[in-house]
Motif scaffolding. Structure first.
Motif, short mmCIF file in Angstrom:
data_model
loop_
_atom_site.label_atom_id
_atom_site.label_comp_id
_atom_site.label_asym_id
_atom_site.label_seq_id
_atom_site.Cartn_x
_atom_site.Cartn_y
_atom_site.Cartn_z
N VAL A 134 13.98 -32.72 4.99
CA VAL A 134 13.06 -32.35 3.91
C VAL A 134 12.25 -33.57 3.48
O VAL A 134 11.04 -33.47 3.24
CB VAL A 134 13.84 -31.74 2.74
CG1 VAL A 134 12.93 -31.59 1.51
CG2 VAL A 134 14.41 -30.38 3.12
N ASP A 135 12.90 -34.72 3.38
CA ASP A 135 12.19 -35.94 3.01
C ASP A 135 11.11 -36.28 4.05
O ASP A 135 10.01 -36.74 3.69
CB ASP A 135 13.17 -37.11 2.89
CG ASP A 135 14.07 -36.99 1.68
OD1 ASP A 135 13.70 -36.24 0.74
OD2 ASP A 135 15.14 -37.63 1.66
N ALA A 138 8.12 -34.08 3.55
CA ALA A 138 7.32 -34.58 2.43
C ALA A 138 6.50 -35.80 2.82
O ALA A 138 5.40 -36.03 2.29
CB ALA A 138 8.22 -34.92 1.25
N HIS A 154 16.71 -27.32 -1.53
CA HIS A 154 16.06 -28.64 -1.41
C HIS A 154 14.59 -28.59 -1.89
O HIS A 154 13.75 -29.32 -1.37
CB HIS A 154 16.11 -29.09 0.04
CG HIS A 154 17.51 -29.29 0.57
ND1 HIS A 154 18.29 -30.36 0.21
CD2 HIS A 154 18.26 -28.54 1.42
CE1 HIS A 154 19.47 -30.28 0.81
NE2 HIS A 154 19.48 -29.19 1.55
N HIS A 155 14.34 -27.76 -2.87
CA HIS A 155 12.98 -27.58 -3.37
C HIS A 155 12.38 -28.89 -3.89
O HIS A 155 13.06 -29.69 -4.53
CB HIS A 155 12.99 -26.55 -4.51
CG HIS A 155 11.69 -26.47 -5.24
ND1 HIS A 155 10.57 -25.89 -4.70
CD2 HIS A 155 11.34 -26.90 -6.48
CE1 HIS A 155 9.58 -25.97 -5.57
NE2 HIS A 155 10.02 -26.58 -6.66
N ARG A 156 11.12 -29.07 -3.55
CA ARG A 156 10.33 -30.19 -4.08
C ARG A 156 8.97 -29.65 -4.49
O ARG A 156 8.46 -28.71 -3.88
CB ARG A 156 10.15 -31.28 -3.01
CG ARG A 156 11.40 -32.03 -2.61
CD ARG A 156 11.13 -33.01 -1.49
NE ARG A 156 9.98 -33.88 -1.78
CZ ARG A 156 10.01 -35.21 -1.67
NH1 ARG A 156 11.11 -35.83 -1.28
NH2 ARG A 156 8.95 -35.93 -1.94
N ARG A 157 8.39 -30.28 -5.49
CA ARG A 157 7.10 -29.79 -5.99
C ARG A 157 5.97 -29.95 -4.99
O ARG A 157 4.99 -29.20 -5.03
CB ARG A 157 6.73 -30.52 -7.29
CG ARG A 157 7.64 -30.19 -8.46
CD ARG A 157 7.17 -30.89 -9.72
NE ARG A 157 8.01 -30.57 -10.88
CZ ARG A 157 7.82 -31.05 -12.09
NH1 ARG A 157 6.81 -31.89 -12.32
NH2 ARG A 157 8.64 -30.70 -13.08
N ASP A 158 6.12 -30.90 -4.08
CA ASP A 158 5.04 -31.13 -3.12
C ASP A 158 5.22 -30.35 -1.82
O ASP A 158 4.44 -30.49 -0.90
CB ASP A 158 4.94 -32.64 -2.80
CG ASP A 158 6.26 -33.24 -2.37
OD1 ASP A 158 7.31 -32.59 -2.57
OD2 ASP A 158 6.26 -34.37 -1.85
N LEU A 159 6.26 -29.49 -1.77
CA LEU A 159 6.51 -28.69 -0.58
C LEU A 159 6.53 -27.20 -0.91
O LEU A 159 6.75 -26.81 -2.06
CB LEU A 159 7.86 -29.06 0.05
CG LEU A 159 8.06 -30.52 0.48
CD1 LEU A 159 9.45 -30.70 1.08
CD2 LEU A 159 6.98 -30.94 1.48
#
Length: 266
Positions: A134-135, A138, A154-159
């Motif tokens: 995931v990293d 990103a 593994h939610h991220r704001r940019d994904l």
């Protein structure tokens, strides 16, 4: 019961992406005297944890070794592709594997999809974990295909992610060692299958207690689905004499009464 003495608590393993909170809540409501202990394990660790007795049962990803474990499939997850929010994939509602043909598709060592061959182009090196992959997504290194629950975990704001409609899917199951099907395991099976308190098998609803409740209902004690139906039939029979047979019985009784008088007088 012996089960309570041997196992004062119930140990439930679960793999990343699974959320057992609903079932844990029901367990605590129904068996407040038996603590439920949660143990998070990786998908790869789950079989050994169950086999060694570190957990009584587990919410795992299929397949499992059916010569050792029993398993009840619970649900199948949607497979998604995780991409940066500005990726071209975000212009559509769903994606096919062919759409990823020119993409670098990251394939972490803890992958749970079980590809014969992942789509797209492989990276120079496989990430160690899904979190590492995931990293890398990103950072713009590639895209990642995972079950939807892991994309949310593994939610991220940019994904963001889109369904990958023709990819293999991951199935979640409740599993336990086949030779260790205890009363507490049966209780948890009842919970995940949606059984009510009265229908759950095992320690919370012994067979003799169930029979006693059914006898009470038939004998006119408490309510129950069968009693009203039986009560209506009995009431109708009392009022109408059971239809034709009831009329015939009354007519026959009357005739016998008339025929009997001359014989008694003679």
């Amino acid at each position: 019961m012996t089960d309570s003495t041997a196992s004062p608590s119930f140990r439930l393993a679960y793999v990343p992406g699974v959320t057992p909170a609903k079932w844990v809540r029901i367990w605590n409501e129904r068996l407040p005297d038996v603590p439920l202990e949660l143990l998070q394990v990786t998908a790869a660790e789950a079989p050994a944890v169950l086999r060694d007795g570190a957990a009584d049962a587990g919410l795992v990803r299929l397949p499992v070794d059916r010569t050792v474990f029993s398993a009840i499939p619970l649900y199948t997850e949607t497979t998604v592709v995780v991409v940066p929010k500005d990726h071209l994939v975000t212009a559509v509602d769903e994606v096919t594997c062919a759409d990823l043909a020119e993409e670098i598709v990251l394939h972490p060592l803890d992958d749970v999809i079980g590809w014969e061959r992942p789509p797209g182009e492989p990276a120079f090196e496989r990430p160690a974990t899904t979190a590492d992959a995931v990293d890398l997504v990103a950072a713009g290194i590639g895209v990642l295909v995972v079950p939807q629950s892991l994309a949310r975990l593994h939610h991220r704001r940019d994904l963001t992610y889109r369904p990958l409609v023709d990819a293999p899917q991951s199935e979640i199951a409740l599993s336990w060692p086949e030779d260790a099907t205890t009363d507490l395991v049966e209780d948890f099976i009842g919970i995940v299958r949606g059984r009510t308190v009265n229908s759950t098998r095992g320690r919370t609803q012994p067979a003799d207690g169930s029979d006693g409740k059914r006898s009470e209902s038939k004998g006119g004690g408490g309510g129950g689905g069968r009693k009203p139906a039986g009560g209506r039939s009995a009431g109708q029979g009392a009022r109408s004499g059971g239809g034709r047979s009831g009329s015939g019985a009354r007519s026959g009784a009357a005739k016998n009464a008339r025929r009997g008088k001359p014989r008694r007088r003679s």
